[in-house]
Design an enzyme around this catalytic site. Structure first.
Site, PDB file in Angstrom:
ATOM      1  N   ARG A 260       0.813  -1.224   0.000  1.00 54.38           N
ATOM      2  CA  ARG A 260       0.000   0.000   0.000  1.00 54.38           C
ATOM      3  C   ARG A 260       0.845   1.272   0.000  1.00 54.38           C
ATOM      4  NH1 ARG A 260      -3.299  -1.413   5.202  1.00 54.38           N
ATOM      5  NH2 ARG A 260      -1.128  -1.856   5.685  1.00 54.38           N
TER       6      ARG A 260
ATOM      7  N   LYS B 125       3.937 -19.553   5.579  1.00 49.53           N
ATOM      8  CA  LYS B 125       3.582 -20.032   6.906  1.00 49.53           C
ATOM      9  C   LYS B 125       3.205 -18.814   7.770  1.00 49.53           C
ATOM     10  CE  LYS B 125       6.109 -21.069  10.881  1.00 49.53           C
ATOM     11  NZ  LYS B 125       7.281 -21.206  11.650  1.00 49.53           N
TER      12      LYS B 125
ATOM     13  N   HIS C   8       9.802 -23.183   4.992  1.00 47.06           N
ATOM     14  CA  HIS C   8      11.159 -22.927   4.511  1.00 47.06           C
ATOM     15  C   HIS C   8      12.148 -24.001   4.978  1.00 47.06           C
ATOM     16  CE1 HIS C   8      11.529 -20.949   8.470  1.00 47.06           C
ATOM     17  NE2 HIS C   8      12.774 -21.346   8.396  1.00 47.06           N
TER      18      HIS C   8
ATOM     19  N   LYS D 182      15.898 -26.153   3.059  1.00 46.87           N
ATOM     20  CA  LYS D 182      17.276 -26.234   3.571  1.00 46.87           C
ATOM     21  C   LYS D 182      17.987 -27.412   2.919  1.00 46.87           C
ATOM     22  CE  LYS D 182      16.357 -24.269   8.139  1.00 46.87           C
ATOM     23  NZ  LYS D 182      17.205 -23.087   8.187  1.00 46.87           N
TER      24      LYS D 182
ATOM     25  N   GLU E 104      16.666 -23.715  19.696  1.00 51.55           N
ATOM     26  CA  GLU E 104      17.063 -22.360  19.316  1.00 51.55           C
ATOM     27  C   GLU E 104      17.572 -21.625  20.553  1.00 51.55           C
ATOM     28  OE1 GLU E 104      14.230 -20.753  15.975  1.00 51.55           O
ATOM     29  OE2 GLU E 104      13.027 -21.578  17.589  1.00 51.55           O
TER      30      GLU E 104
ATOM     31  N   ASP F  90       3.924 -23.057  16.125  1.00 51.35           N
ATOM     32  CA  ASP F  90       4.978 -22.367  15.376  1.00 51.35           C
ATOM     33  C   ASP F  90       6.018 -23.329  14.811  1.00 51.35           C
ATOM     34  OD1 ASP F  90       6.326 -19.960  14.491  1.00 51.35           O
ATOM     35  OD2 ASP F  90       7.831 -20.373  16.028  1.00 51.35           O
TER      36      ASP F  90
ATOM     37  N   HIS G 229       7.518 -27.588  11.033  1.00 52.25           N
ATOM     38  CA  HIS G 229       8.911 -27.970  10.776  1.00 52.25           C
ATOM     39  C   HIS G 229       9.237 -29.372  11.314  1.00 52.25           C
ATOM     40  CE1 HIS G 229       9.239 -23.954   9.544  1.00 52.25           C
ATOM     41  NE2 HIS G 229       9.585 -23.394  10.689  1.00 52.25           N
TER      42      HIS G 229
ATOM     43  N   LYS H  97      12.771 -22.415  22.579  1.00 51.88           N
ATOM     44  CA  LYS H  97      13.490 -21.146  22.464  1.00 51.88           C
ATOM     45  C   LYS H  97      14.400 -20.975  23.673  1.00 51.88           C
ATOM     46  CE  LYS H  97      10.915 -19.396  19.082  1.00 51.88           C
ATOM     47  NZ  LYS H  97      11.535 -19.381  17.767  1.00 51.88           N
TER      48      LYS H  97
HETATM   49  P1  NAP Z   1       5.234  -7.379   7.551  1.00 57.84           P
HETATM   50  O1  NAP Z   1       6.651  -6.963   7.764  1.00 57.84           O
HETATM   51  O2  NAP Z   1       4.179  -6.885   8.454  1.00 57.84           O
HETATM   52  O3  NAP Z   1       4.860  -6.991   6.059  1.00 57.84           O
HETATM   53  C1  NAP Z   1       3.541  -7.045   5.573  1.00 57.84           C
HETATM   54  C2  NAP Z   1       3.524  -6.511   4.154  1.00 57.84           C
HETATM   55  O4  NAP Z   1       2.177  -6.531   3.672  1.00 57.84           O
HETATM   56  C3  NAP Z   1       4.011  -5.085   4.045  1.00 57.84           C
HETATM   57  O5  NAP Z   1       4.716  -4.937   2.828  1.00 57.84           O
HETATM   58  C4  NAP Z   1       2.696  -4.285   3.968  1.00 57.84           C
HETATM   59  O6  NAP Z   1       2.951  -3.064   3.325  1.00 57.84           O
HETATM   60  C5  NAP Z   1       1.845  -5.265   3.132  1.00 57.84           C
HETATM   61  N1  NAP Z   1       0.410  -5.066   3.281  1.00 57.84           N
HETATM   62  C6  NAP Z   1      -0.297  -5.010   4.436  1.00 57.84           C
HETATM   63  N2  NAP Z   1      -1.602  -4.806   4.159  1.00 57.84           N
HETATM   64  C7  NAP Z   1      -1.713  -4.737   2.809  1.00 57.84           C
HETATM   65  C8  NAP Z   1      -2.782  -4.535   1.909  1.00 57.84           C
HETATM   66  N3  NAP Z   1      -4.036  -4.344   2.341  1.00 57.84           N
HETATM   67  N4  NAP Z   1      -2.530  -4.533   0.588  1.00 57.84           N
HETATM   68  C9  NAP Z   1      -1.271  -4.712   0.129  1.00 57.84           C
HETATM   69  N5  NAP Z   1      -0.218  -4.908   0.912  1.00 57.84           N
HETATM   70  C10 NAP Z   1      -0.427  -4.907   2.252  1.00 57.84           C
HETATM   71  O7  NAP Z   1       5.098  -8.967   7.552  1.00 57.84           O
HETATM   72  P2  NAP Z   1       6.231 -10.045   7.179  1.00 57.84           P
HETATM   73  O8  NAP Z   1       7.026 -10.317   8.391  1.00 57.84           O
HETATM   74  O9  NAP Z   1       6.940  -9.634   5.938  1.00 57.84           O
HETATM   75  O10 NAP Z   1       5.367 -11.351   6.932  1.00 57.84           O
HETATM   76  C11 NAP Z   1       4.595 -11.568   5.760  1.00 57.84           C
HETATM   77  C12 NAP Z   1       3.978 -12.968   5.848  1.00 57.84           C
HETATM   78  O11 NAP Z   1       5.020 -13.937   5.899  1.00 57.84           O
HETATM   79  C13 NAP Z   1       3.149 -13.199   7.111  1.00 57.84           C
HETATM   80  O12 NAP Z   1       2.096 -14.071   6.795  1.00 57.84           O
HETATM   81  C14 NAP Z   1       4.117 -13.881   8.057  1.00 57.84           C
HETATM   82  O13 NAP Z   1       3.461 -14.680   9.002  1.00 57.84           O
HETATM   83  C15 NAP Z   1       4.899 -14.716   7.079  1.00 57.84           C
HETATM   84  N6  NAP Z   1       6.252 -15.078   7.542  1.00 57.84           N
HETATM   85  C16 NAP Z   1       7.146 -14.109   7.876  1.00 57.84           C
HETATM   86  C17 NAP Z   1       8.420 -14.459   8.287  1.00 57.84           C
HETATM   87  C18 NAP Z   1       9.451 -13.424   8.620  1.00 57.84           C
HETATM   88  O14 NAP Z   1      10.588 -13.815   8.931  1.00 57.84           O
HETATM   89  N7  NAP Z   1       9.139 -12.139   8.568  1.00 57.84           N
HETATM   90  C19 NAP Z   1       8.782 -15.822   8.373  1.00 57.84           C
HETATM   91  C20 NAP Z   1       7.854 -16.790   8.019  1.00 57.84           C
HETATM   92  C21 NAP Z   1       6.595 -16.399   7.609  1.00 57.84           C
HETATM   93  P3  NAP Z   1       1.963  -1.795   3.453  1.00 57.84           P
HETATM   94  O15 NAP Z   1       1.682  -1.617   4.904  1.00 57.84           O
HETATM   95  O16 NAP Z   1       2.733  -0.695   2.813  1.00 57.84           O
HETATM   96  O17 NAP Z   1       0.766  -2.138   2.666  1.00 57.84           O
END
Ligand code: NAP
Length: 482
Positions: free
Chosen positions: A51, A146, A176, A180, A214, A233, A238, A329
């Site tokens: 967004r 996930k 993920h 690995k 971990e 989690d 995993h 953890k």
């Molecule tokens: P995040 O940092 O909160 O990022 C969310 C993204 O979604 C941002 O780019 C946000 O940008 C966008 N977004 C939110 N609402 C939106 C909308 N209505 N339309 C379009 N874009 C929108 O989350 P994240 O950590 O990257 O995680 C993303 C997913 O991956 C989640 O399901 C999480 O559970 C999963 N995941 C993450 C990790 C990790 O290490 N981070 C690991 C495994 C799984 P804007 O606010 O600018 O729209």
């Protein structure tokens, strides 16, 4: 020994949530490394969407910064060429904003992969709009992250939502762990060697231990973790995947459905876990930081940061062989390892004084990836036959040479597999649902009994009750070593 790079076809990869943590820290660095390795065509394009109203130029600056931090990218020609392939579209998953512009940026006649790197509540809306704006072609894949659901009902709902717009063979559910290198190696070790497979059953294996320990806590993920806990989690996905790979029957071939069919059979053959075969723990305050409850700001939290359990697989191969699984953890070391503990030899020709000796195969997934086989030999010296156990130790890094010291990140492999259209390392919808069907009653039992996790010291191996879980069976956990 240098690994081969097989180039993939030109693609458009659309990352919804392109400004988010996962995209910046994992997905884009993985794409950059594969670009530097020459795996993808200079015609391919990455279009990030979120967004925030960035210009494409602003977004590229953000990506350059992330690549600098997470992929050690410098201002090189490769980085400049990579950034030329990156674009950005301000777009809202929940409204019409930005979708037509996205459509205009896509190229015809090539692989289109839509990566849903956003919270699961947006999956349905994204899937619907990709279809409604006619962005999906014959060669379209969608990738979802996930956690896939919170329980069986929510996983079913997510599956149904995605299935309303895409076929199962277009859906790539990421765990993920499966990307690995060493996890994939489990299949190579089991099915590429004649040595192990004949012994891989309850007749010869006493029990199997799977440990994913971990040292980190839950910093930055407090809100999510408090709702999830170690069971949701880590265990449901995993550790379950590791269990499947170690316990499954040999698939007829290394193809997505053959492998996933066998994994599914393992999950479906799991017995319900008896309440006294599970130990939950929560880390207490220690020198390396506050306790779990303080971290989440909930003095009465009953979420577990540690879980250990004994599982049984009711099938011909594994009847009677327990699988002990544990994850937590803030433990003593970061270590993912599978220990296959073989039975004692049926009869000792060396008499009582030689003691009891059993072989053990340890497969270290991280760090210090490798295999150790504990074998029994004669203790050197005169005066009788005394036996000792010694390790036959192999570190993959040493065996494969210095150029393989740093194996590709899981996301590198997985994103390239999406482009190639290979689903072997992704979870199928029925697999995820079966894993939740096994997990849900365990969590429901805790709730019904008002179960409270046992505190454990940060930097320890977990709660003492986990040791008792083994001790009651006359066994003990192998140490958690870095
Ligand atoms: P995040 O940092 O909160 O990022 C969310 C993204 O979604 C941002 O780019 C946000 O940008 C966008 N977004 C939110 N609402 C939106 C909308 N209505 N339309 C379009 N874009 C929108 O989350 P994240 O950590 O990257 O995680 C993303 C997913 O991956 C989640 O399901 C999480 O559970 C999963 N995941 C993450 C990790 C990790 O290490 N981070 C690991 C495994 C799984 P804007 O606010 O600018 O729209």
């Amino acid at each position: 020994m240098v690994s081969r790079v097989i180039p993939v076809d030109p693609f458009d990869l659309i990352i919804f949530g392109g400004t988010g943590d996962l995209a910046q820290r994992k997905i884009l660095p993985a794409l950059y490394r594969r670009f530097c390795a020459g795996q993808w065509h200079e015609d391919a394009k990455i279009i990030a969407a979120a967004r925030s109203g960035h210009s494409a130029e602003d977004f590229r600056r953000m990506v350059a910064e992330s690549l600098h931090r997470h992929a050690s990218a410098r201002d090189s020609q490769a980085l400049i060429r990579f950034l030329q392939r990156v674009d950005y579209v301000p777009l809202d998953a929940m409204s019409t904003a930005g979708w037509e512009l996205l459509g205009e940026k896509l190229s015809p006649n090539r692989v289109r992969a839509f990566y849903f790197s956003v919270g699961p509540s947006l999956f349905g809306s994204l899937a619907k709009r990709v279809r409604a704006y006619n962005l999906a072609t014959e060669d379209t894949r969608i990738v979802v992250e996930k956690p896939f659901g919170h329980d069986l009902d929510s996983a079913r709902e997510l599956n149904a939502t995605l299935a309303a717009h895409f076929d199962e063979n277009q859906i790539y559910r990421i765990d993920h762990y499966l990307g690995k290198e060493t996890v994939q190696n489990l299949m190579a070790v089991r099915f590429g060697n004649m040595l192990f497979e004949p012994l891989w059953n309850s007749q010869y294996v006493d029990h199997i231990q799977i440990t994913v320990a971990e040292t980190v806590g839950i910093a930055g993920r407090e809100e999510y973790y408090e709702r999830a806990g170690a069971m949701r989690d880590m265990m449901q996905n995993h550790l379950m995947q590791l269990l499947c790979l170690i316990a499954m029957e040999p698939p007829a071939k290394f193809d997505p459905d053959a492998v996933r069919d066998e994994k599914l059979k393992v999950i479906r053959a799991l017995d319900p876990v008896e309440p006294h075969h599970i130990v939950r723990g929560q880390f207490a305050a220690g020198p390396d930081g506050p306790g779990y409850r303080e971290c989440v700001g909930n003095p009465r939290s009953t979420t577990e940061s540690y879980v250990a359990l004994k599982a049984h697989i009711s099938n011909w191969r594994w009847a009677g062989t327990p699988f002990y699984l544990r994850t937590g953890k803030r433990l003593v070391a970061r270590s993912s390892v599978i220990n296959v503990m073989f039975k004692d030899a049926p009869h000792s020709i060396f008499g009582e004084e030689a003691g009891r000796h059993a072989n053990a195969l340890s497969i270290r997934l991280q760090p210090n990836e490798g295999i150790t086989l504990k074998v029994t030999i004669k203790e050197p010296g005169q005066g009788g036959m005394r036996l000792i156990d010694v390790p036959l130790d192999m570190s993959f890094a040493e065996a494969l040479g210095p150029e393989n010291q740093d194996p590709p990140d899981a996301y590198e492999r997985l994103v390239m597999d999406v482009i190639r259209g290979n689903q072997t390392l992704f979870m199928r919808g029925d697999e995820v649902e079966a894993a939740w069907a096994w997990t849900d009653p365990i969590i429901a039992g805790w709730l019904a009994r008002g179960d409270v996790p046992k505190p454990y010291d940060s930097g320890s191996t977990g709660p003492g009750d986990a040791e008792l879980l083994m001790k009651r069976d006359g066994r003990h956990w192998q140490g958690i070593k870095p």
